[in-house]
Design a protein around this motif. Structure first.
Motif, PDB file in Angstrom:
ATOM      1  N   LEU A  34      34.366  51.073  36.596  1.00 23.69           N
ATOM      2  CA  LEU A  34      35.113  51.692  35.627  1.00 23.69           C
ATOM      3  C   LEU A  34      35.408  50.448  34.822  1.00 23.69           C
ATOM      4  O   LEU A  34      35.850  49.454  34.949  1.00 23.69           O
ATOM      5  N   THR A  35      35.663  50.681  33.527  1.00 28.38           N
ATOM      6  CA  THR A  35      36.029  49.687  32.437  1.00 28.38           C
ATOM      7  C   THR A  35      37.224  50.303  31.810  1.00 28.38           C
ATOM      8  O   THR A  35      37.646  51.183  31.505  1.00 28.38           O
ATOM      9  N   VAL A  36      38.486  49.506  32.234  1.00 32.08           N
ATOM     10  CA  VAL A  36      39.826  50.209  31.639  1.00 32.08           C
ATOM     11  C   VAL A  36      40.363  49.069  30.597  1.00 32.08           C
ATOM     12  O   VAL A  36      39.967  48.116  30.637  1.00 32.08           O
ATOM     13  N   GLU A  37      41.195  49.553  29.920  1.00 34.48           N
ATOM     14  CA  GLU A  37      41.983  48.351  28.867  1.00 34.48           C
ATOM     15  C   GLU A  37      43.587  48.544  29.685  1.00 34.48           C
ATOM     16  O   GLU A  37      43.967  49.509  29.676  1.00 34.48           O
ATOM     17  N   LEU A  38      43.927  47.521  29.912  1.00 36.56           N
ATOM     18  CA  LEU A  38      45.410  47.198  30.394  1.00 36.56           C
ATOM     19  C   LEU A  38      46.188  46.691  29.283  1.00 36.56           C
ATOM     20  O   LEU A  38      45.955  45.768  28.411  1.00 36.56           O
ATOM     21  N   PRO A  39      47.432  47.259  29.246  1.00 34.67           N
ATOM     22  CA  PRO A  39      48.445  46.499  28.483  1.00 34.67           C
ATOM     23  C   PRO A  39      48.700  44.837  28.699  1.00 34.67           C
ATOM     24  O   PRO A  39      48.364  44.626  29.958  1.00 34.67           O
ATOM     25  N   VAL A  71      42.660  35.339  45.179  1.00 36.18           N
ATOM     26  CA  VAL A  71      42.385  36.821  44.965  1.00 36.18           C
ATOM     27  C   VAL A  71      42.359  37.111  43.222  1.00 36.18           C
ATOM     28  O   VAL A  71      43.284  36.762  42.520  1.00 36.18           O
ATOM     29  N   GLU A  72      41.198  37.825  42.892  1.00 35.69           N
ATOM     30  CA  GLU A  72      41.157  38.000  41.718  1.00 35.69           C
ATOM     31  C   GLU A  72      42.002  39.395  41.141  1.00 35.69           C
ATOM     32  O   GLU A  72      41.872  40.210  42.108  1.00 35.69           O
ATOM     33  N   PRO A  73      42.668  39.327  40.007  1.00 33.99           N
ATOM     34  CA  PRO A  73      43.593  40.425  39.676  1.00 33.99           C
ATOM     35  C   PRO A  73      42.586  41.743  39.769  1.00 33.99           C
ATOM     36  O   PRO A  73      43.147  42.794  39.978  1.00 33.99           O
ATOM     37  N   ALA A  74      41.219  41.795  39.276  1.00 37.53           N
ATOM     38  CA  ALA A  74      40.443  43.007  39.303  1.00 37.53           C
ATOM     39  C   ALA A  74      40.489  43.445  40.727  1.00 37.53           C
ATOM     40  O   ALA A  74      40.299  44.707  40.922  1.00 37.53           O
ATOM     41  N   LYS A  75      40.463  42.724  41.530  1.00 36.40           N
ATOM     42  CA  LYS A  75      40.192  43.168  42.996  1.00 36.40           C
ATOM     43  C   LYS A  75      41.654  43.806  43.632  1.00 36.40           C
ATOM     44  O   LYS A  75      41.778  44.547  44.787  1.00 36.40           O
ATOM     45  N   LEU A  76      42.704  43.598  42.841  1.00 35.78           N
ATOM     46  CA  LEU A  76      43.996  44.343  43.505  1.00 35.78           C
ATOM     47  C   LEU A  76      43.961  45.822  43.034  1.00 35.78           C
ATOM     48  O   LEU A  76      44.753  46.356  43.422  1.00 35.78           O
ATOM     49  N   ILE A  77      43.428  46.057  41.672  1.00 40.88           N
ATOM     50  CA  ILE A  77      43.778  47.381  41.086  1.00 40.88           C
ATOM     51  C   ILE A  77      43.610  48.680  42.212  1.00 40.88           C
ATOM     52  O   ILE A  77      43.995  49.482  42.363  1.00 40.88           O
TER      53      ILE A  77
END
Length: 73
Positions: free
Chosen positions: A18-23, A45-51
């Motif tokens: 998925l591609t998302v826009e985060l604030p 730890v990459e932030p994207a891996k936390l989602i």
């Protein structure tokens, strides 16, 4: 006579990209969380891996959502 298997059809567990826009504030918090986790675990730890685990934990703790899912609504 055919016996019923305990395991029904398996769900497709293929990851979905998925591609998302985060604030910006949420992104900064993800970066900070990743840094804190990296310090405690000793690995980056990459932030994207936390989602994904965060969303799974959130939904797994939402009692109203779980009740709705169990009832099939």
């Amino acid at each position: 006579m055919s016996e019923k298997l305990k395991l029904a059809t398996l769900l497709d567990d293929t990851p979905v990209k998925l591609t998302v826009e985060l604030p910006a504030a949420v992104h900064r918090d993800l970066l900070a969380y990743g840094e804190a986790l990296s310090r405690s675990s000793g690995r980056m730890v990459e932030p994207a891996k936390l989602i994904s685990p965060m969303l799974a934990r959130f939904m797994g703790a939402d009692r109203a959502f779980l009740k709705m899912r169990r009832s099939g609504s």
